[in-house]
Design an enzyme around this catalytic site. Structure first.
Site, PDB file in Angstrom:
ATOM      1  N   GLU A 207      42.938  53.786 -11.171  1.00 17.90           N
ATOM      2  CA  GLU A 207      44.010  54.591 -10.588  1.00 17.90           C
ATOM      3  C   GLU A 207      44.401  55.749 -11.503  1.00 17.90           C
ATOM      4  O   GLU A 207      44.611  56.873 -11.048  1.00 17.90           O
ATOM      5  CB  GLU A 207      45.233  53.718 -10.284  1.00 17.90           C
ATOM      6  CG  GLU A 207      45.044  52.774  -9.115  1.00 17.90           C
ATOM      7  CD  GLU A 207      44.793  53.493  -7.800  1.00 17.90           C
ATOM      8  OE1 GLU A 207      45.256  54.639  -7.642  1.00 17.90           O
ATOM      9  OE2 GLU A 207      44.123  52.913  -6.930  1.00 17.90           O
TER      10      GLU A 207
ATOM     11  N   TYR B  73      53.624  55.832  -6.999  1.00 21.81           N
ATOM     12  CA  TYR B  73      52.320  55.680  -6.357  1.00 21.81           C
ATOM     13  C   TYR B  73      51.456  54.656  -7.085  1.00 21.81           C
ATOM     14  O   TYR B  73      50.912  53.729  -6.481  1.00 21.81           O
ATOM     15  CB  TYR B  73      51.569  57.018  -6.286  1.00 21.81           C
ATOM     16  CG  TYR B  73      50.090  56.810  -6.110  1.00 21.81           C
ATOM     17  CD1 TYR B  73      49.574  56.409  -4.890  1.00 21.81           C
ATOM     18  CD2 TYR B  73      49.214  56.938  -7.191  1.00 21.81           C
ATOM     19  CE1 TYR B  73      48.224  56.156  -4.731  1.00 21.81           C
ATOM     20  CE2 TYR B  73      47.866  56.686  -7.050  1.00 21.81           C
ATOM     21  CZ  TYR B  73      47.374  56.295  -5.813  1.00 21.81           C
ATOM     22  OH  TYR B  73      46.038  56.019  -5.660  1.00 21.81           O
TER      23      TYR B  73
ATOM     24  N   ASP C   3      49.756  58.767  -1.576  1.00 14.53           N
ATOM     25  CA  ASP C   3      49.115  59.789  -2.405  1.00 14.53           C
ATOM     26  C   ASP C   3      48.849  61.016  -1.548  1.00 14.53           C
ATOM     27  O   ASP C   3      49.293  61.099  -0.399  1.00 14.53           O
ATOM     28  CB  ASP C   3      47.837  59.253  -3.055  1.00 14.53           C
ATOM     29  CG  ASP C   3      46.715  59.015  -2.052  1.00 14.53           C
ATOM     30  OD1 ASP C   3      46.975  59.045  -0.818  1.00 14.53           O
ATOM     31  OD2 ASP C   3      45.568  58.790  -2.491  1.00 14.53           O
TER      32      ASP C   3
END
Length: 357
Positions: free
Chosen positions: A33, A116, A134
């Site tokens: 991520e 997020y 996102d």
């Protein structure tokens, strides 16, 4: 079928086979991520593999030096991400007994992890019912529901986050989150989306109102700042003079060369440059322009010139961040891309020091 079911059915057929989708390990998901923030999958995938090879566990990451982390990160940009990851790994070792947290409320407290990323990690690792929002999700929701509030404005963000959580398929949040992000990445793309083949086009507001090119809406970004760097390249036998950049500016703790920054490149700034060089490296010092380039960052455009410095004195007053290093050592140091590219061009394989002049 519902919006959620259509997305999930599409995902099960079209999803890319990506390594972080084969695990619910929070550490591995965190690596992917952070690396993929502001980075395309094609560019980020080799970095993900490289980081996992060097740091198979969070303990390995925490034990590494910052220089090694930044060297592996070299080329990805946004170097604060790498530094934040290193700090987070140490925090997990110290405050979480080396066990990577999987719940949103723990994750959000860690350096470099926002809403997020916390939602993504918690959703994918533990199945926590948190909507991931996102850029891909913003785009899908804006187009499908016809939302024209700017996605980077406070009202827009509030509306999109509320809608995303209302739409979350709580029975399988990880699957749904992956589905809507993947849909935005490869079906509902920013440019030239495949609208005619889209399973959602019947009810898509943007498609049916010829607004696909106009949604989502973004507030205009501030104009980029222009900066002018004149780099000084000094060589002594098999060593080169490098400078470790300090805190408070771009490329913190990366290595470049001694630099004179001016307001522009002009005759007047060249006089300032030459005066500064003579003041620091002796009155006989001479400059030879090697190359010029431009380096574009998110908020800045760096105009760069590289000068070879000849006839300099060797007993100049060295700043503590200046160091003579061998070319082998230079290769081990983390550097901004603009420096790495220059070094590769001037001192790459089969290129000797004499090519500098």
């Amino acid at each position: 079928m519902t919006f959620q079911n259509e997305l999930i059915n599409w995902y099960l057929i079209h999803k890319r086979d990506l390594p972080w989708r084969h695990t619910n390990d929070a550490y591995t998901i965190w690596l992917s991520e952070i690396i993929l923030q502001q980075t395309r999958v094609e560019q980020g995938l080799p970095y993900f593999v490289k980081f996992l090879e060097h740091f198979p566990t969070v303990a390995d990451f925490a034990a590494a030096t910052e220089a090694k982390v930044l060297k592996l990160w070299q080329g990805l940009g946004y170097y604060s991400r790498g530094r934040n990851m290193h700090a987070t790994a140490k925090t997990i070792m110290n405050d979480f007994n080396g066990i990577f947290p999987t719940l949103h409320d723990d994750l959000i407290k860690l350096k470099g992890i926002g809403d997020y990323t916390a939602a993504a990690i918690s959703s994918f690792s533990s199945g926590e019912a948190r909507a991931v929002v996102d850029g891909n999700v913003f785009r899908v929701l804006a187009r499908y529901y016809g939302i024209d509030k700017p996605i980077n404005g406070p009202e827009g963000k509030k509306q999109f986050f509320k809608l995303a959580n209302e739409l979350l398929y709580v029975a399988e949040p990880a699957l749904y989150n992956q589905a809507i992000m993947e849909f935005g990445a490869i079906q509902c793309k920013p440019k030239s989306p495949a609208c005619e083949l889209c399973p959602l086009n019947i009810d898509c507001f943007a498609y049916n109102n010829n607004l696909v090119k106009h949604l989502p809406v973004k507030l205009a970004k501030a104009e980029k700042k222009h900066r002018y760097f004149s780099y000084l390249v000094l060589i002594n036998a098999d060593k080169i003079l490098v400078k470790e950049r300090q805190a408070g500016d771009i490329w913190q703790h990366l290595n470049d060369f001694p630099c004179v920054e001016t307001g522009e490149f002009s005759q007047q700034s060249d006089q300032i440059l030459l005066s500064t060089v003579k003041e620091n490296f002796g009155n006989e010092a001479q400059l030879t322009l090697l190359t010029a380039t431009k380096h574009v960052l998110t908020h800045q455009i760096i105009h760069v010139r590289f000068f070879a410095v000849k006839n300099y004195i060797f007993n100049f007053n060295k700043q503590k961040e200046l160091n003579w290093v061998s070319f082998n050592k230079l290769d081990e140091l983390p550097q901004p891309n603009v420096i790495r590219n220059f070094i590769t061009e001037k001192f790459g394989i089969d290129k000797g020091v004499t090519n500098l002049y």
